[in-house]
Every structure is written in C-alpha cells, then in structure tokens.
Motif scaffolding. Structure first.
Motif, PDB file in Angstrom:
ATOM      1  N   ILE A 133     -10.264   5.741 -21.814  1.00 29.29           N
ATOM      2  CA  ILE A 133     -10.960   4.448 -21.794  1.00 29.29           C
ATOM      3  C   ILE A 133     -10.481   3.604 -20.617  1.00 29.29           C
ATOM      4  N   ILE A 134      -9.162   3.549 -20.440  1.00 33.66           N
ATOM      5  CA  ILE A 134      -8.599   2.764 -19.338  1.00 33.66           C
ATOM      6  C   ILE A 134      -9.042   3.328 -17.994  1.00 33.66           C
ATOM      7  N   VAL A 135      -8.991   4.641 -17.864  1.00 30.99           N
ATOM      8  CA  VAL A 135      -9.413   5.285 -16.606  1.00 30.99           C
ATOM      9  C   VAL A 135     -10.887   5.012 -16.346  1.00 30.99           C
ATOM     10  N   GLY A 136     -11.708   5.089 -17.389  1.00 33.75           N
ATOM     11  CA  GLY A 136     -13.143   4.854 -17.232  1.00 33.75           C
ATOM     12  C   GLY A 136     -13.455   3.432 -16.786  1.00 33.75           C
ATOM     13  N   ILE A 137     -12.791   2.446 -17.417  1.00 38.36           N
ATOM     14  CA  ILE A 137     -13.058   1.036 -17.085  1.00 38.36           C
ATOM     15  C   ILE A 137     -12.539   0.690 -15.696  1.00 38.36           C
ATOM     16  N   THR A 138     -11.255   0.996 -15.447  1.00 34.33           N
ATOM     17  CA  THR A 138     -10.663   0.639 -14.151  1.00 34.33           C
ATOM     18  C   THR A 138     -11.306   1.418 -13.009  1.00 34.33           C
ATOM     19  N   GLY A 139     -11.660   2.680 -13.275  1.00 33.01           N
ATOM     20  CA  GLY A 139     -12.304   3.492 -12.244  1.00 33.01           C
ATOM     21  C   GLY A 139     -13.669   2.957 -11.860  1.00 33.01           C
ATOM     22  N   THR A 140     -14.422   2.528 -12.856  1.00 31.81           N
ATOM     23  CA  THR A 140     -15.753   1.967 -12.581  1.00 31.81           C
ATOM     24  C   THR A 140     -15.640   0.690 -11.763  1.00 31.81           C
ATOM     25  N   ILE A 141     -14.698  -0.180 -12.149  1.00 29.02           N
ATOM     26  CA  ILE A 141     -14.486  -1.427 -11.398  1.00 29.02           C
ATOM     27  C   ILE A 141     -14.066  -1.116  -9.963  1.00 29.02           C
ATOM     28  N   LEU A 142     -13.162  -0.137  -9.815  1.00 28.68           N
ATOM     29  CA  LEU A 142     -12.682   0.228  -8.483  1.00 28.68           C
ATOM     30  C   LEU A 142     -13.803   0.779  -7.614  1.00 28.68           C
ATOM     31  N   ALA A 198       0.831  -1.205   0.000  1.00 30.83           N
ATOM     32  CA  ALA A 198       0.000   0.000   0.000  1.00 30.83           C
ATOM     33  C   ALA A 198       0.865   1.256   0.000  1.00 30.83           C
ATOM     34  N   ALA A 199       1.920   1.254   0.827  1.00 29.66           N
ATOM     35  CA  ALA A 199       2.819   2.410   0.886  1.00 29.66           C
ATOM     36  C   ALA A 199       3.552   2.585  -0.442  1.00 29.66           C
ATOM     37  N   GLY A 200       3.992   1.461  -1.029  1.00 29.57           N
ATOM     38  CA  GLY A 200       4.680   1.519  -2.318  1.00 29.57           C
ATOM     39  C   GLY A 200       3.782   2.041  -3.422  1.00 29.57           C
ATOM     40  N   THR A 201       2.519   1.621  -3.401  1.00 30.63           N
ATOM     41  CA  THR A 201       1.566   2.107  -4.401  1.00 30.63           C
ATOM     42  C   THR A 201       1.361   3.614  -4.268  1.00 30.63           C
ATOM     43  N   GLY A 202       1.253   4.087  -3.043  1.00 26.38           N
ATOM     44  CA  GLY A 202       1.093   5.523  -2.807  1.00 26.38           C
ATOM     45  C   GLY A 202       2.288   6.319  -3.313  1.00 26.38           C
ATOM     46  N   LEU A 203       3.504   5.816  -3.064  1.00 23.24           N
ATOM     47  CA  LEU A 203       4.711   6.495  -3.536  1.00 23.24           C
ATOM     48  C   LEU A 203       4.779   6.500  -5.063  1.00 23.24           C
ATOM     49  N   ALA A 204       4.374   5.359  -5.666  1.00 21.70           N
ATOM     50  CA  ALA A 204       4.399   5.262  -7.131  1.00 21.70           C
ATOM     51  C   ALA A 204       3.424   6.259  -7.761  1.00 21.70           C
ATOM     52  N   ILE A 205       2.222   6.348  -7.185  1.00 21.59           N
ATOM     53  CA  ILE A 205       1.227   7.293  -7.702  1.00 21.59           C
ATOM     54  C   ILE A 205       1.755   8.726  -7.594  1.00 21.59           C
ATOM     55  N   SER A 206       2.352   9.049  -6.444  1.00 21.78           N
ATOM     56  CA  SER A 206       2.895  10.393  -6.235  1.00 21.78           C
ATOM     57  C   SER A 206       4.005  10.696  -7.235  1.00 21.78           C
ATOM     58  N   HIS A 207       4.860   9.693  -7.478  1.00 26.29           N
ATOM     59  CA  HIS A 207       5.989   9.887  -8.393  1.00 26.29           C
ATOM     60  C   HIS A 207       5.515  10.133  -9.823  1.00 26.29           C
ATOM     61  N   PHE A 208       4.614   9.278 -10.302  1.00 23.91           N
ATOM     62  CA  PHE A 208       4.164   9.384 -11.688  1.00 23.91           C
ATOM     63  C   PHE A 208       3.263  10.598 -11.908  1.00 23.91           C
ATOM     64  N   ASN A 209       2.561  11.024 -10.873  1.00 28.46           N
ATOM     65  CA  ASN A 209       1.711  12.204 -11.024  1.00 28.46           C
ATOM     66  C   ASN A 209       2.517  13.491 -11.101  1.00 28.46           C
ATOM     67  N   THR A 210       3.788  13.418 -10.711  1.00 35.72           N
ATOM     68  CA  THR A 210       4.672  14.577 -10.882  1.00 35.72           C
ATOM     69  C   THR A 210       5.511  14.416 -12.150  1.00 35.72           C
ATOM     70  N   THR A 222      -3.707   2.562 -11.529  1.00 42.28           N
ATOM     71  CA  THR A 222      -4.066   2.818 -12.922  1.00 42.28           C
ATOM     72  C   THR A 222      -4.946   4.057 -13.057  1.00 42.28           C
ATOM     73  N   VAL A 223      -5.938   4.175 -12.174  1.00 41.99           N
ATOM     74  CA  VAL A 223      -6.858   5.316 -12.231  1.00 41.99           C
ATOM     75  C   VAL A 223      -6.118   6.635 -12.072  1.00 41.99           C
ATOM     76  N   TYR A 224      -5.130   6.670 -11.166  1.00 41.34           N
ATOM     77  CA  TYR A 224      -4.441   7.928 -10.888  1.00 41.34           C
ATOM     78  C   TYR A 224      -3.269   8.205 -11.832  1.00 41.34           C
ATOM     79  N   ILE A 225      -2.691   7.128 -12.419  1.00 40.28           N
ATOM     80  CA  ILE A 225      -1.514   7.310 -13.253  1.00 40.28           C
ATOM     81  C   ILE A 225      -1.845   7.417 -14.735  1.00 40.28           C
ATOM     82  N   SER A 226      -2.777   6.580 -15.210  1.00 37.45           N
ATOM     83  CA  SER A 226      -3.077   6.531 -16.644  1.00 37.45           C
ATOM     84  C   SER A 226      -3.697   7.828 -17.150  1.00 37.45           C
ATOM     85  N   LYS A 227      -3.362   8.168 -18.392  1.00 34.19           N
ATOM     86  CA  LYS A 227      -3.942   9.337 -19.063  1.00 34.19           C
ATOM     87  C   LYS A 227      -4.984   8.926 -20.106  1.00 34.19           C
TER      88      LYS A 227
END
Length: 241
Positions: free
Chosen positions: A185-194, A30-42, A177-182
């Motif tokens: 379609i991918i954001v819509g599908i994965t976000g809905t599932i999430l 969970a911590a690693g995922t949070g760091l990855a999201i923060s890194h890629f969003n910058t 995926t929801v926070y990193i992908s641009k």
C-alpha cells in the motif's frame, strides 16, 4: 531602434556564493539518499570489506567536480544574457537557451521583487522574461519599462520557488520509500505520487523557455528514473520482489 542591456561586469560574482550554498546541501542529500537506499536494499548486510572509506571520497570528488563544472557553465550562461527593447517587442537572448520575444502590446505586467529582479509577463505562462538585478543601466531599463507598463513591487514568489526545499525533500523521501518499503500500500501510494511529481517536473522543464538546452536534454534521464520506479513498483506490488 534597439536598446540593449547586458549583465554588468563581475555580475556573476554577486550570485555565485548563493548558488554554491544552495547546491551543496541538495547534492549531499541526494547522495545520502542513494547510499541509504543501497544500504537498506541489501538488508543492512555488511561484507568483510568496508567500502565506505573508498566510496565516500569518490562521492565527494564527484560532487566537487560536478559543482565546479556546473558553476562554470552557469557563469557562461549568465554572462551571455542580453535584453533587447525596440518599438515593437522585448527580446531576451542567452546562449544555448530559447529566445523569448514578447510584443509590447501583449505585456500583461512587470513585477519587481525585493532583490531588484524584474519579471516581464506576457499573455501565456511560457512568455516570461526574468531580468537579473545584475543588469547594467538598471535605472534606464526601469524607466523604459515603466513607459510600457507600470512596474509593480511584490514579494510574492511562485509556489514552486517558495517551497523548493520542501519539494526536494519530499521527492527524496518518496524515492527512498518506494525503494526501501516492503508494504504494498505504501509503495503504491508513494510511487504514484512520485511518478506524477517527476512527470510534471519533466513537462515543466521541457516547456520552460528560460531553461538552457543542456539542462532540458538532461531531463531525458528522468525517463530512466521513471521507468526504474515503475519497474520497482510492479515487482513489489505483484509480489515478485
């Protein structure tokens, strides 16, 4: 006349190690995922100051403190477990946890798994009593229960428990995926599932009578996560992000 069964002395010590072994990888992921999201969003941009030597010890300290507090809380809950059997019903009592009462004539089945854990199942999905293998006088308990309903041995696990690790990885993957992908379609599908996954998890935890009140109250934070996911999806799908 009531017959009471409680957790045997040092019973929690038998499951403490297993709890720690299961919790640490999840916390690290969970911590690693949070760091990855923060890194890629910058966009992977680095500043003149490397903050990782400061951030990582803080994360490790927070995880260690959280694990220590969580284990102590679970110890108190576990040791407060009490099973009461009388001529009318079977009752499970536990600190800060909703009491479960199943009339004897409404017991559908009693299942024992290979680890010696008993599951008493009533007429509905919420009328379930789990009996830890660390219960005292287990032979006497099984003798009494078998007089109510034959005990069935089974190694089958509920799907949610059987694939718990996979579901956690799936949820973290969807979140990343929801926070990193641009890609819309991918954001819509994965976000809905999430959203469906988080909503269902919230509902199941809130209605489960075998989960303590603090854990249930903590699930309200999930609403903030859901709102964050929905907001992120909205801005990305409308091209505003």
């Amino acid at each position: 006349m009531n017959t009471e069964f409680q957790i045997k002395e040092n019973g929690f010590a038998e499951i403490k190690k297993a709890m720690i072994v299961k919790t640490i990888p999840i916390a690290i992921l969970a911590a690693g995922t949070g760091l990855a999201i923060s890194h890629f969003n910058t966009n992977g941009q680095s500043s003149d100051v490397n903050v990782l030597p400061f951030v990582i010890p803080i994360i490790i300290g927070a995880l260690a403190f959280g694990l220590f507090k969580g284990i102590n809380r679970q110890k108190g809950l576990f040791e407060s477990y009490k099973l009461i059997i009388n001529e009318n019903e079977i009752v499970r009592e536990q600190n800060n946890t909703q009491t479960v009462s199943i009339p004897r004539n409404e017991i559908k089945s009693i299942i024992r798994n290979p680890k010696g854990i008993l599951t008493i199942i009533g007429n509905s999905n919420t009328e379930i009593i789990g009996v830890p293998s660390q219960i005292n006088n287990s032979e006497k308990l099984e003798r009494i229960l078998s007089e109510i309903k034959p005990i069935t041995d089974s190694d089958k696990k509920p799907l949610a428990e059987k694939y718990k690790g996979v579901l956690i990885l799936l949820m973290l993957g969807l979140m990343a995926t929801v926070y990193i992908s641009k890609d819309k379609i991918i954001v819509g599908i994965t976000g809905t599932i999430l959203i469906l996954f988080l909503g269902y998890s919230f509902y199941e935890v809130r209605r489960n009578k075998n989960i303590d009140k603090k854990t249930k109250n903590g699930m309200w934070w999930l609403i903030l996560v859901l709102l964050s996911v929905i907001g992120n999806m909205y801005f990305k799908l409308t091209g505003k992000l």
